[in-house]
Enzyme design. Structure first.
Site, PDB file in Angstrom:
ATOM      1  N   GLU A 186      33.703  33.852  53.082  1.00  0.00           N
ATOM      2  CA  GLU A 186      34.942  34.616  53.269  1.00  0.00           C
ATOM      3  C   GLU A 186      34.774  35.810  54.190  1.00  0.00           C
ATOM      4  O   GLU A 186      35.624  36.099  55.024  1.00  0.00           O
ATOM      5  CB  GLU A 186      35.492  35.072  51.910  1.00  0.00           C
ATOM      6  CG  GLU A 186      36.124  33.974  51.084  1.00  0.00           C
ATOM      7  CD  GLU A 186      35.135  33.242  50.185  1.00  0.00           C
ATOM      8  OE1 GLU A 186      35.582  32.406  49.384  1.00  0.00           O
ATOM      9  OE2 GLU A 186      33.921  33.513  50.296  1.00  0.00           O
TER      10      GLU A 186
ATOM     11  N   GLN B  41      41.419  31.038  49.330  1.00  0.00           N
ATOM     12  CA  GLN B  41      41.830  29.915  48.489  1.00  0.00           C
ATOM     13  C   GLN B  41      42.540  30.419  47.228  1.00  0.00           C
ATOM     14  O   GLN B  41      43.544  29.858  46.796  1.00  0.00           O
ATOM     15  CB  GLN B  41      40.610  29.071  48.130  1.00  0.00           C
ATOM     16  CG  GLN B  41      40.954  27.694  47.648  1.00  0.00           C
ATOM     17  CD  GLN B  41      39.726  26.817  47.607  1.00  0.00           C
ATOM     18  OE1 GLN B  41      38.896  26.950  46.715  1.00  0.00           O
ATOM     19  NE2 GLN B  41      39.589  25.924  48.581  1.00  0.00           N
TER      20      GLN B  41
ATOM     21  N   HIS C 197      40.996  33.215  38.697  1.00  0.00           N
ATOM     22  CA  HIS C 197      41.994  32.545  39.539  1.00  0.00           C
ATOM     23  C   HIS C 197      43.400  33.076  39.261  1.00  0.00           C
ATOM     24  O   HIS C 197      44.380  32.408  39.582  1.00  0.00           O
ATOM     25  CB  HIS C 197      41.975  31.030  39.311  1.00  0.00           C
ATOM     26  CG  HIS C 197      40.713  30.358  39.741  1.00  0.00           C
ATOM     27  ND1 HIS C 197      39.538  30.445  39.025  1.00  0.00           N
ATOM     28  CD2 HIS C 197      40.423  29.610  40.831  1.00  0.00           C
ATOM     29  CE1 HIS C 197      38.589  29.765  39.641  1.00  0.00           C
ATOM     30  NE2 HIS C 197      39.090  29.250  40.740  1.00  0.00           N
TER      31      HIS C 197
END
Length: 662
Positions: free
Chosen positions: A402, A424, A469
């Site tokens: 990243e 993502q 997440h």
């Protein structure tokens, strides 16, 4: 260690040999003068490159003048070889208005696009990834050019070193990574930095070519980099070069060299790159003592004259207006309405995909980068089919790097490209945090370049995805001047704000709530259009209270206002940085009661700043305490019952009733 420099094996013509000598002597003479000025208190700090000049000079001389170089602390020879005006260099070191950073940063922490130099930031590693981006631009534009990034033995321990080389290797980028191995990372010797015999040994692990060179031998450095650059221009690929050298003075002058054994300093003193090369040219009859004296006399005069210019120049005049104006690259948004009347029902996720596709069509210089975004279409399928339409050069799968990818986006911007980087999941942005807050956000304020980069951030909870997440991390960036932050709540704004973010030449963090992707839809224009960045939207109007929120909480607020039959101004901020103070002010003056809600955890959230601003500027209009609601101050839990408790929905209902009844 041998004192034999092996100059005799190179067959350069005399003009080249003399030009190399001049380029080598000049930074040494400037340094010697700067050390005097440092002791006199006329400059504040100095990072000495004495003993290492052959690397900077030899490699810079080997490149073409329009090829980008990414230097570090000890690479004065890059700047002098590229013929930067000395009075501006000196002004830079003194913090003067005419310095390259206008007094905002020091020493070599600057760049100049005119001279194709991109200066370092203190974190050392990120410039390697930015060099990747410049090299990628060369490859996309089919320019036969090479980029060159310096790094140190100490910085080779950083993760960015690995990421940058790995990305360059996977993408066959035309870039030279040049390690200046000078024996110490500040005071830490190499045997405490790494276990391989030499750093060039790392090249094989990335599947790339590696070379080692005597970094004190100006001809060896010039010869190697010249040959590599010539070949890389024809056959693009990354190469790792380790230049063995030694730092004869402290990391910076205040640190000294007491940690270095004296015998080591003595041994390396015999390999001084300037005196050895000068003696060689004298022995070969290429230079005479008279010629050397004349060269040094000329440089001494040039240095003194330019110092007088720099010393006479003013320090910056503190101007709040000017400082704030330079945080962002100058840009005045022009709102673009849709040209065609046709509309279609689109989900939130479709609106984002629509914007990306139409922006790719509008801007041939726009490059999309992210994990699995090519053939797979991204984990949320937003870029599905893009490879077929735009090709893999512009829709690029990336390694799990990243930080390097954000750095590469910065490098693309330096070459006039636009870049979109998809995280993502927003949670993974931590791996790129340094590049975003220290490079992208600060580059215009520091030296006038711009980061034409959008970072898409699939964010938020309510999907039982757990702690890694589901985070709402917009507040991390809200505190960073130089960034813009947008956060749409509906398909119309999702498309219009993403188009606007891509148009904007400044770095934009674009947050998109994952729960909204396929849970809401609306009829929106099929054509390209933009929404204003920095302008909130009044979703509903009423008199009992003002609710200020964004993202998923907009929909919860609408639901609760209807259930509770409350008449309220519901403000969807849409843009979090800069946020719309005018709309907030107008509403608060009307209703006198305020509830600020966000999905992010309550402590330190954006709502706290808005609340503080209202308290300071609108206190006399308030009829009740400002109320806030957010998620619990815990990580985001996985199980549905725990996640429902974590999120603010139920507590929003309580606060709205409490505020109405106050």
């Amino acid at each position: 260690m041998t004192n034999l420099m092996n100059y005799h094996k190179y067959s350069f013509d005399n003009d080249t040999l003399i030009n190399l000598y001049k380029a080598l002597v000049k930074p040494r003479m400037i340094e010697e003068k700067m050390l005097i000025l440092l002791r006199q208190g006329r400059i504040s700090k100095w990072f000495s490159g004495i003993g290492q000049e052959a690397i900077a000079v030899g490699s810079t001389m080997a490149l073409e003048n329009d090829e980008f170089i990414f230097p570090l602390h000890r690479n004065l020879g890059v700047f002098t070889t590229r013929n930067l005006p000395l009075h501006r260099l000196f002004a830079q070191w003194q913090g003067k208005e005419n310095g390259y950073t206008k007094g905002r940063d020091r020493s070599f922490h600057f760049g100049t696009l005119e001279h194709h130099i991109v200066g370092m930031i203190s974190h050392l590693g990120p410039q390697m990834s930015v060099a990747d981006g410049v090299a990628l631009a060369h490859k996309l534009s089919k320019e036969k050019k090479v980029a060159l990034a310096y790094t140190g033995d100490g910085a080779s321990s950083e993760g960015e070193f690995h990421e940058a080389i790995n990305v360059a290797a996977v993408w066959d980028l035309p870039v030279i990574f040049l390690i200046e191995n000078n024996g110490y990372g500040l005071s830490t010797p190499n045997n405490e930095q790494y276990r391989c015999d030499y750093l060039v040994d790392k090249a094989v692990g990335y599947g790339i070519e590696g070379h080692q060179v005597d970094g004190n031998n100006i001809l060896a450095v010039y010869d190697l980099i010249s040959k590599l650059a010539k070949d890389i221009r024809k056959n693009p690929r990354p190469v790792l070069v380790e230049a063995i050298t030694f730092r004869m003075r402290g990391h910076e002058e205040a640190s000294g060299t007491k940690y270095v054994p004296q015998e080591l300093l003595d041994a390396w003193a015999t390999k001084d790159p300037v005196s050895n090369y000068e003696n060689y040219l004298l022995e070969q009859g290429i230079l005479s003592e008279t010629m050397i004296h004349e060269i040094k006399r000329h440089f001494k005069q040039e240095i003194e004259e330019n110092l007088e210019i720099a010393f006479a120049e003013p320090y910056p005049t503190a101007s709040e207006e000017k400082e704030l104006a330079d945080v962002y690259f100058p840009y005045q948004q022009e709102i673009i309405p849709p040209q065609a009347p046709s509309i279609s029902q689109k989900r939130f996720v479709d609106a984002i995909s629509d914007a990306l596709r139409q922006s790719m069509q509008k801007y041939p210089n726009l490059v999309l980068m992210g994990q699995d975004i090519a053939e797979y279409g991204g984990v949320f399928k937003i870029t599905e089919g893009f490879v077929q339409e735009f090709g893999k050069e512009r829709v690029r799968n990336t390694p799990l790097c990243e930080s390097a990818i954000v750095g590469a986006a910065m490098g693309l911007s330096l070459k006039g490209y636009k870049a979109m980087v998809e995280m993502q999941f927003a949670d993974f942005v931590t791996c790129a945090f340094n590049q975003i807050v220290n490079y992208l956000a600060k580059v215009h304020y520091r030296w006038g370049a711009n980061a034409d980069v959008v970072i898409r951030m699939p964010t938020g909870a309510n999907t039982t995805a757990g702690p890694f997440h589901s985070q709402s991390n917009e507040a991390w960036f809200f505190h960073t001047p130089g960034l813009k932050i947008v956060y749409p709540s509906n398909p119309y704004d999702a498309k219009g704000l993403l188009n606007a973010a891509i148009e904007d030449p400044n770095p934009v963090m674009y947050f998109e709530h994952k729960y909204l992707y396929r849970s809401i839809s609306d009829e929106i224009p099929d054509d390209y259009y933009t929404c204003p960045i920095g302008k909130a939207k009044l979703i509903s109007e009423g008199n009992e209270m003002t609710i200020i929120t964004y993202g998923l909480c907009v929909h919860w607020a609408k639901q609760l206002l209807e259930e509770l039959n409350i008449s309220a101004d519901l403000i969807d901020l849409r843009t979090l940085l800069p946020w719309d103070k005018d709309t907030v002010s107008e509403s608060v003056k009307k209703t006198g009661k305020v509830l600020i809600v966000h999905e992010d955890t309550l402590t330190g959230g954006i709502g706290a700043e808005i609340s503080a601003w209202i308290s300071e500027h609108l206190f006399k209009y308030l009829d009740a305490p400002i109320m806030r609601e957010g998620s619990l101050d815990t990580p985001v839990p996985f199980t549905r019952t725990l996640e429902e408790q974590f999120l603010p929905f139920k507590r929003m209902r309580t606060k709205m009733i409490e505020l109405r009844n106050f």
